[in-house]
Enzyme design. Structure first.
Site, PDB file in Angstrom:
ATOM      1  N   ASN A 103      72.815  46.585  21.820  1.00  0.00           N
ATOM      2  CA  ASN A 103      72.172  47.703  21.118  1.00  0.00           C
ATOM      3  C   ASN A 103      72.072  47.431  19.623  1.00  0.00           C
ATOM      4  O   ASN A 103      72.924  46.773  19.037  1.00  0.00           O
ATOM      5  CB  ASN A 103      72.947  49.000  21.374  1.00  0.00           C
ATOM      6  CG  ASN A 103      72.988  49.338  22.853  1.00  0.00           C
ATOM      7  OD1 ASN A 103      72.211  48.780  23.624  1.00  0.00           O
ATOM      8  ND2 ASN A 103      73.889  50.215  23.249  1.00  0.00           N
ATOM      9  N   HIS A 120      71.747  41.421  19.400  1.00  0.00           N
ATOM     10  CA  HIS A 120      70.303  41.646  19.222  1.00  0.00           C
ATOM     11  C   HIS A 120      69.972  42.191  17.837  1.00  0.00           C
ATOM     12  O   HIS A 120      68.885  42.704  17.618  1.00  0.00           O
ATOM     13  CB  HIS A 120      69.768  42.597  20.306  1.00  0.00           C
ATOM     14  CG  HIS A 120      69.723  41.976  21.678  1.00  0.00           C
ATOM     15  ND1 HIS A 120      69.499  42.690  22.831  1.00  0.00           N
ATOM     16  CD2 HIS A 120      69.853  40.675  22.074  1.00  0.00           C
ATOM     17  CE1 HIS A 120      69.512  41.879  23.877  1.00  0.00           C
ATOM     18  NE2 HIS A 120      69.726  40.655  23.445  1.00  0.00           N
ATOM     19  N   CYS A 156      58.552  38.790  -3.380  1.00  0.00           N
ATOM     20  CA  CYS A 156      57.884  37.476  -3.293  1.00  0.00           C
ATOM     21  C   CYS A 156      56.536  37.580  -2.576  1.00  0.00           C
ATOM     22  O   CYS A 156      55.811  36.594  -2.478  1.00  0.00           O
ATOM     23  CB  CYS A 156      58.789  36.470  -2.591  1.00  0.00           C
ATOM     24  SG  CYS A 156      58.787  36.608  -0.794  1.00  0.00           S
ATOM     25  N   THR A 194      74.117  48.462  31.108  1.00  0.00           N
ATOM     26  CA  THR A 194      73.048  47.468  30.959  1.00  0.00           C
ATOM     27  C   THR A 194      72.484  47.105  32.327  1.00  0.00           C
ATOM     28  O   THR A 194      73.232  47.008  33.305  1.00  0.00           O
ATOM     29  CB  THR A 194      73.523  46.183  30.220  1.00  0.00           C
ATOM     30  OG1 THR A 194      72.458  45.218  30.234  1.00  0.00           O
ATOM     31  CG2 THR A 194      74.780  45.574  30.821  1.00  0.00           C
ATOM     32  N   SER A 195      71.161  46.920  32.370  1.00  0.00           N
ATOM     33  CA  SER A 195      70.522  46.542  33.641  1.00  0.00           C
ATOM     34  C   SER A 195      70.785  45.069  33.948  1.00  0.00           C
ATOM     35  O   SER A 195      70.433  44.591  35.023  1.00  0.00           O
ATOM     36  CB  SER A 195      69.016  46.809  33.570  1.00  0.00           C
ATOM     37  OG  SER A 195      68.443  46.037  32.538  1.00  0.00           O
TER      38      SER A 195
END
Ligand code: OAD
Length: 254
Positions: A103, A120, A156, A194-195
């Site tokens: 997550n 992630h 920049c 979580t899958s």
């Protein structure tokens, strides 16, 4: 009320010194953040190719930036649920306790967890795609609001993107290395919410299992991982984790 832990699970937890938790979108579902692949999931409403890839960002910077800014604003006002809080408290019950999360919402840290590995990225962080200068959520928001096109640019001239992993991108090397190292050393490994469909995150519980860990899954639905687990608790994280934490505390830790 029946106990959640089997005698084997109790034994393994009792002797465990290294406990690793892998979390996915399901742990934050009860905080009101939609998952990806459930009925109301993000990827059932939106196409990941159009919103979560570098190509999409480059071709359609405004749309992708607006999507992430909206999610950022929602997440900023979201609170951890009893599942996150129970995990933060469980950290105190073991010598070595780590959360590896897919997550990007930072809710484990907000709940008080100290050992969190984000594989992630984190939606609050941003960086310039050219010079790599980093921007906090507040710094980003200022630039985003000042630009009427909502195309945020660095000093920049480079585009500023969220520090999250998009489809087709490598995971942050340090975090991934740490995640594999922790998983391989785990005595007990929990896969929660979580899958287990997205690699390399989905490889972590398997790697733990191959190295002798006791594998527990908490998920209201069955996943590709379920058949490999030693114990499967088919419940919601926010409902079951506070009970599980109490059971562990009462049984073994005084
Ligand atoms: P998914 O949406 O694929 O899976 C969410 C899982 O949570 C499902 O298995 C649900 O059954 C479960 N679930 C739902 N409510 C729950 C609850 N209250 N308690 C416990 N479990 C619950 O989400 P992830 O597995 O996290 O990647 O997806 C992995 C990755 O795919 C994400 O990190 C994201 C996405 O594309 C990137 O953005 C890089």
């Amino acid at each position: 009320m029946a106990e959640l832990l089997t005698s084997q699970a109790k034994e393994r937890l009792y002797s465990a010194s290294k406990v690793v938790i892998l979390t996915g979108a399901g742990i934050s579902a009860e905080s009101g953040i939609p998952t990806f692949r459930d009925k109301d999931g993000l990827w059932t409403k939106f196409s990941p190719e159009e919103l979560a890839s570098f190509d999409a960002f480059y071709k359609n910077t405004r749309m992708v930036s607006e999507f992430y800014q909206k999610r950022r604003e929602i997440i900023e006002h979201t609170e951890p649920n009893p599942g996150h809080k129970a995990l933060a408290e469980m950290e105190q019950l073991f010598d070595d306790f780590h959360i590896i999360t897919q997550n990007i919402d930072g809710l484990h840290q907000k709940a008080g967890s100290n050992n969190v590995v984000e594989i992630h990225g984190n939606i609050m962080n941003n960086y310039c795609i050219d010079c790599k200068k980093t921007y906090t959520a507040a710094e980003f928001e200022k630039i985003y609001e000042e630009n009427s096109e909502h195309i945020p640019r660095c000093e920049c001239g480079g585009l500023i993107r969220p520090d999250v992993v998009w489809f087709g991108e490598q995971l942050p090397g340090d975090a991934l290395e740490k995640a594999f190292h922790l998983s391989e050393a785990a005595d007990v490994f929990f896969s929660i919410g979580t899958s287990a469909q997205v690699r390399p995150a989905a490889d972590l519980p398997i790697r733990a299992l191959q190295n002798g860990a006791y594998l527990i899954e908490i998920n209201p639905t069955l996943t590709g991982l379920t058949n490999f687990t030693h114990l499967n608790i088919q419940e919601k994280g926010g409902e079951i984790l506070p009970r599980l934490k109490k059971e562990i505390e009462l049984n073994f830790r005084h």
